[in-house]
Design an enzyme around this catalytic site. Structure first.
Site, short mmCIF file in Angstrom:
data_model
loop_
_atom_site.label_atom_id
_atom_site.label_comp_id
_atom_site.label_asym_id
_atom_site.label_seq_id
_atom_site.Cartn_x
_atom_site.Cartn_y
_atom_site.Cartn_z
N SER A 237 8.89 1.42 -1.42
CA SER A 237 8.15 1.20 -0.17
C SER A 237 6.93 2.10 -0.16
O SER A 237 6.70 2.88 -1.10
CB SER A 237 9.04 1.51 1.03
N LYS A 238 6.18 2.01 0.92
CA LYS A 238 4.95 2.80 1.05
C LYS A 238 5.19 4.30 0.86
O LYS A 238 4.30 5.02 0.44
CB LYS A 238 4.34 2.57 2.44
N ARG A 239 6.40 4.73 1.19
CA ARG A 239 6.72 6.15 1.02
C ARG A 239 6.50 6.61 -0.41
O ARG A 239 6.26 7.77 -0.68
CB ARG A 239 8.19 6.41 1.39
#
Ligand code: GLU
Length: 472
Positions: A237-239
């Site tokens: 994910s964006k993390r």
């Protein structure tokens, strides 16, 4: 003939998981001399945007993925879905459901109490008359006994208990068809032979198989590709950093590098890491796709990108560097740059640049003199005793008619001989004077690329700075 499709929902960027699905389908089609079809799944009108469609196409083109048919758009095929849904109703395989949201809520709670699974109990299956004032949905009469069994080309035999499936909605009350229904109608009418997609869709497949059977379509083969996980083994994910394909372009990655990287996320051939597209087309098979999730390793992507930068055609790289010099606001008028000279810059810098963005910033000193000098370097290298060496070097450089790296080297040699010193005594001071930093490509090379007039100017400026320093 093999026919596969990539079917993105245009609700946002093309992310790297989607791009990998596209690549696997594309390679499978090219390997088997089949067709690769692009289909935009835009029936969810509230979330689909034209901007996203444009971006997805741009990202695919950038990656070098071309399609043989399409892009089809589901919103242009609504009549076909309508016709097929009505056919199912006529054949008694689907029905209108008039239950209200409140009723549905109560039904789900009830079945959850009874069976542990909240689902619709099929009560409108037997309804014969419409209900005034309620816009119905169309539900599929699902088989909820026994198992749905299929052979997945990656995961092997999958057995799915049908009691998990309820009479799911195929057309909403506003008349729009739902994903599981349209995907089946499309895959069948587009003669798709292999459905290759992420395993987040695995739970949809039994429903889709039931629909194929009810509609009397031939069932394609399925291949569900394991997810991509971040380095911490949670869903990517964006993390974990940039997830959209075009963000990688912005960061200075080459499409060939990202393509190569994505293929290796889940697919392998012996322990080979670097593949050309031609090689991939020859070697790709679904047997090479692993059963376990792939781990996204950003270091490996950088390593691959560096490899491709080092081996890329220099003229292409110079043009790309030009774009980055502009984008990163290092040079305003890039059209003024001499392209032959820029190619020499590329050759000097590619060994030490993992991305085009990094290359643009490390060669920025060629376009403007240092605004500041590395303070550690100043302390260590801008010493008063080197002033005579630098002054002599300026003189020798001024004498050069042909400012070539070889002649620059000779000029240095003369200074070293005259004072009987080692190159070490002046290399770092000169580097600092030219670049403002203590690391750069070869000394003679950077002087050559900076040019005679500018190099001399910068060394003179360093001399002034050193002279004006207070004694400590
Ligand atoms: N539109 C779906 C998605 O983006 C594709 C589903 C499929 O490949 O069947 O996840």
């Amino acid at each position: 003939m093999v026919r596969v499709r990539f079917a993105p929902s245009p609700t946002g960027h093309l992310h790297i998981g989607g791009a990998r699905t596209a690549i696997f389908n594309w390679l499978f089609a090219r390997h088997n001399k089949g067709k690769f079809i692009l289909r935009i799944e835009d029936t969810d009108r509230t979330r689909s945007t034209e901007e996203a469609i444009k971006e997805i196409l741009e990202a695919l083109i950038w990656l070098g993925i071309d399609w043989d048919e399409g892009p089809y758009r589901q919103t242009e095929r609504i009549e076909i879905y309508k016709r097929e849904a009505e056919r199912l109703v006529k054949e008694g395989k689907a029905y209108y459901c008039y239950c209200t949201p409140e009723e549905l809520q109560a039904i789900r709670e009830e079945t959850k109490k009874k069976t542990g699974i909240p689902k619709y109990d099929g009560r409108c299956r037997h309804r014969t008359t419409p209900r005034e004032g309620v816009k119905p949905v169309i539900r599929f009469k699902a088989q909820n006994e026994g198992e749905t069994v299929f052979k997945d080309l990656i995961k092997g035999e999958i057995r799915y208990p049908n009691n998990q499936i309820d009479d799911f909605i195929i057309v909403r009350s506003d008349g729009t068809p739902t994903y599981n229904f349209v995907v089946v109608v499309d895959d069948a009418s587009m003669n798709i032979t292999h459905v290759i997609r992420g395993d987040d869709h695995l739970n949809n497949t039994p429903k889709q198989i039931q629909l194929y059977q009810a509609l009397g379509y031939e069932i394609p083969k399925f291949a569900h590709v394991p997810m991509i996980l971040g380095p911490d083994r949670t869903k990517l994910s964006k993390r974990h950093g940039a997830t959209s394909v075009l963000a990688y372009r912005e960061e200075g990655f080459l499409p060939e590098a990202l393509f190569n990287f994505l293929v290796r996320l889940g697919w392998s051939y012996k322990d080979q890491e670097i593949f050309s597209k031609e090689e991939l087309i020859k070697l790709f098979s679904l047997e090479g796709v692993g059963k376990s999730p792939a781990i996204f390793n950003p270091e490996k992507l950088l390593w691959l990108n560096h490899h491709y930068i080092k081996t890329y055609p220099v003229d292409k790289l110079a043009n790309l560097l030009k774009e980055f010099l502009k984008k990163e606001k290092i040079v305003d008028d890039v059209e003024d740059i001499d392209i032959k000279w820029l190619q020499e810059v590329v050759v000097a810098f590619r060994e030490r640049s993992k991305t085009l963005k990094e290359m643009a910033h490390s060669c920025a000193f060629l376009f403007k003199p240092p605004e500041e000098y590395d303070p550690e370097g100043v302390k260590k290298f801008f010493k008063k005793e080197i002033v005579p060496y630098l002054e002599e070097l300026v003189k020798e450089l001024e004498n050069l008619e042909d400012f070539s790296p070889q002649n620059i080297e000779k000029a240095f040699r003369k200074v070293l001989d005259k004072f009987n010193i080692k190159l070490k005594a002046i290399a770092q001071p000169v580097r600092l004077a030219i670049t403002g930093k203590t690391v750069s490509p070869g000394l003679h090379e950077i002087l050559y690329l900076t040019g005679k007039k500018e190099s001399i100017k910068r060394i003179k400026r360093a001399i002034e700075i050193i002279k004006s320093q207070k004694e400590v």
